[in-house]
Design an enzyme around this catalytic site. Structure first.
Site, PDB file in Angstrom:
ATOM      1  N   HIS A  42       0.833  -1.206   0.000  1.00 28.48           N
ATOM      2  CA  HIS A  42       0.000   0.000   0.000  1.00 28.48           C
ATOM      3  C   HIS A  42       0.866   1.254   0.000  1.00 28.48           C
ATOM      4  O   HIS A  42       2.088   1.208   0.145  1.00 28.48           O
ATOM      5  CB  HIS A  42      -0.971   0.009   1.196  1.00 28.48           C
ATOM      6  CG  HIS A  42      -0.383   0.503   2.478  1.00 28.48           C
ATOM      7  ND1 HIS A  42      -1.101   1.208   3.419  1.00 28.48           N
ATOM      8  CD2 HIS A  42       0.867   0.402   2.983  1.00 28.48           C
ATOM      9  CE1 HIS A  42      -0.315   1.521   4.437  1.00 28.48           C
ATOM     10  NE2 HIS A  42       0.867   1.030   4.215  1.00 28.48           N
ATOM     11  N   CYS A  77       4.989   5.184   5.451  1.00 24.81           N
ATOM     12  CA  CYS A  77       3.889   4.527   4.747  1.00 24.81           C
ATOM     13  C   CYS A  77       3.470   5.304   3.504  1.00 24.81           C
ATOM     14  O   CYS A  77       2.584   4.879   2.775  1.00 24.81           O
ATOM     15  CB  CYS A  77       2.694   4.313   5.668  1.00 24.81           C
ATOM     16  SG  CYS A  77       2.844   2.795   6.648  1.00 24.81           S
ATOM     17  N   HIS A 116       5.202  -0.269  -0.332  1.00 28.15           N
ATOM     18  CA  HIS A 116       5.848  -1.158   0.647  1.00 28.15           C
ATOM     19  C   HIS A 116       4.745  -2.071   1.141  1.00 28.15           C
ATOM     20  O   HIS A 116       3.567  -1.833   0.847  1.00 28.15           O
ATOM     21  CB  HIS A 116       6.453  -0.365   1.809  1.00 28.15           C
ATOM     22  CG  HIS A 116       5.402   0.330   2.617  1.00 28.15           C
ATOM     23  ND1 HIS A 116       4.814   1.497   2.196  1.00 28.15           N
ATOM     24  CD2 HIS A 116       4.778  -0.014   3.765  1.00 28.15           C
ATOM     25  CE1 HIS A 116       3.881   1.849   3.063  1.00 28.15           C
ATOM     26  NE2 HIS A 116       3.832   0.952   4.021  1.00 28.15           N
ATOM     27  N   HIS A 159       2.875  -4.838   4.203  1.00 26.68           N
ATOM     28  CA  HIS A 159       2.675  -5.237   5.600  1.00 26.68           C
ATOM     29  C   HIS A 159       2.111  -6.652   5.627  1.00 26.68           C
ATOM     30  O   HIS A 159       1.411  -7.068   4.704  1.00 26.68           O
ATOM     31  CB  HIS A 159       1.657  -4.330   6.300  1.00 26.68           C
ATOM     32  CG  HIS A 159       2.123  -2.926   6.478  1.00 26.68           C
ATOM     33  ND1 HIS A 159       2.978  -2.544   7.483  1.00 26.68           N
ATOM     34  CD2 HIS A 159       1.850  -1.806   5.770  1.00 26.68           C
ATOM     35  CE1 HIS A 159       3.203  -1.242   7.392  1.00 26.68           C
ATOM     36  NE2 HIS A 159       2.540  -0.776   6.353  1.00 26.68           N
ATOM     37  N   ASP A 186      -5.079 -10.374  -0.494  1.00 30.13           N
ATOM     38  CA  ASP A 186      -3.831 -11.081  -0.200  1.00 30.13           C
ATOM     39  C   ASP A 186      -2.861 -11.029  -1.386  1.00 30.13           C
ATOM     40  O   ASP A 186      -3.223 -11.392  -2.508  1.00 30.13           O
ATOM     41  CB  ASP A 186      -4.130 -12.531   0.184  1.00 30.13           C
ATOM     42  CG  ASP A 186      -2.906 -13.221   0.773  1.00 30.13           C
ATOM     43  OD1 ASP A 186      -2.080 -12.531   1.411  1.00 30.13           O
ATOM     44  OD2 ASP A 186      -2.790 -14.449   0.609  1.00 30.13           O
ATOM     45  N   HIS A 187      -1.647 -10.562  -1.114  1.00 37.69           N
ATOM     46  CA  HIS A 187      -0.610 -10.390  -2.133  1.00 37.69           C
ATOM     47  C   HIS A 187      -1.028  -9.427  -3.239  1.00 37.69           C
ATOM     48  O   HIS A 187      -0.651  -9.596  -4.395  1.00 37.69           O
ATOM     49  CB  HIS A 187      -0.157 -11.746  -2.704  1.00 37.69           C
ATOM     50  CG  HIS A 187       0.654 -12.532  -1.719  1.00 37.69           C
ATOM     51  ND1 HIS A 187       0.088 -13.143  -0.631  1.00 37.69           N
ATOM     52  CD2 HIS A 187       1.971 -12.755  -1.630  1.00 37.69           C
ATOM     53  CE1 HIS A 187       1.032 -13.728   0.077  1.00 37.69           C
ATOM     54  NE2 HIS A 187       2.192 -13.508  -0.500  1.00 37.69           N
ATOM     55  N   GLU A 214      -1.777  -3.757  11.869  1.00 35.19           N
ATOM     56  CA  GLU A 214      -0.930  -3.414  10.718  1.00 35.19           C
ATOM     57  C   GLU A 214       0.505  -3.872  10.993  1.00 35.19           C
ATOM     58  O   GLU A 214       1.196  -4.393  10.125  1.00 35.19           O
ATOM     59  CB  GLU A 214      -0.969  -1.911  10.453  1.00 35.19           C
ATOM     60  CG  GLU A 214      -0.195  -1.513   9.210  1.00 35.19           C
ATOM     61  CD  GLU A 214      -0.051  -0.003   9.091  1.00 35.19           C
ATOM     62  OE1 GLU A 214      -0.372   0.525   8.023  1.00 35.19           O
ATOM     63  OE2 GLU A 214       0.386   0.633  10.055  1.00 35.19           O
TER      64      GLU A 214
HETATM   65 NI    NI Z   1       2.452   1.043   5.587  1.00 36.64          NI
END
Ligand code: NI
Length: 139
Positions: free
Chosen positions: A14, A33, A39, A41, A79-80, A126
């Site tokens: 995200h 972020c 990047h 999580h 997911d992914h 997160e």
């Molecule tokens: Ni982040």
């Protein structure tokens, strides 16, 4: 009233940012972020439902039904994936964990009601230090 929580995990990329702002402004408000090159999580999602306990079954909801609803409506979509670019229910929404929790609530509320229980809380970890909880509009 009995409460049941299902835990699921997903990994996603995200970026938290406001498109009209410069990269510098975004980095100032959203920190790491807001990295323009994304990047990821490893998110942990907790879905808590509630309902009366039927005497016959003693189940708030069949756990497989709950698992299937969460998988179909949320996990398969996130997911992914890149939350900003690839997730239909996050389109045009700044990909903060707060906004993600509200969006997941909105996706799950109706199907869970149709399955016979009420959504109580969406919790997303997160990181191990940052947790968001959403209890719906009433709170
Ligand atoms: Ni982040």
């Amino acid at each position: 009233m009995v409460y049941l929580t299902r835990r699921e995990r997903f990994s996603a990329a995200h970026r938290m940012y406001i498109p009209e702002w410069s990269d510098e402004q975004n980095l100032e408000v959203f920190g790491k972020c807001s990295n323009p090159s994304w990047h990821g999580h490893d998110y942990v999602l907790f879905v808590t439902v509630k309902g009366p306990l039927p005497e016959k079954t003693g189940l708030v909801i069949n756990i497989n039904s709950l698992k299937e609803i969460i998988r179909e409506k949320i996990i398969d979509k996130v997911d992914h994936k890149n939350l900003n670019l690839e997730v239909d229910f996050m389109k045009g929404i700044n990909a903060t964990t707060e906004n993600l929790a509200v969006a997941i609530w909105n996706e799950l509320e109706k199907p869970l009601r149709e399955a016979g229980c009420e959504l109580h809380c969406i919790r997303i970890d997160e990181t191990e230090n940052n947790t968001i909880e959403y209890y719906g509009k009433k709170d």
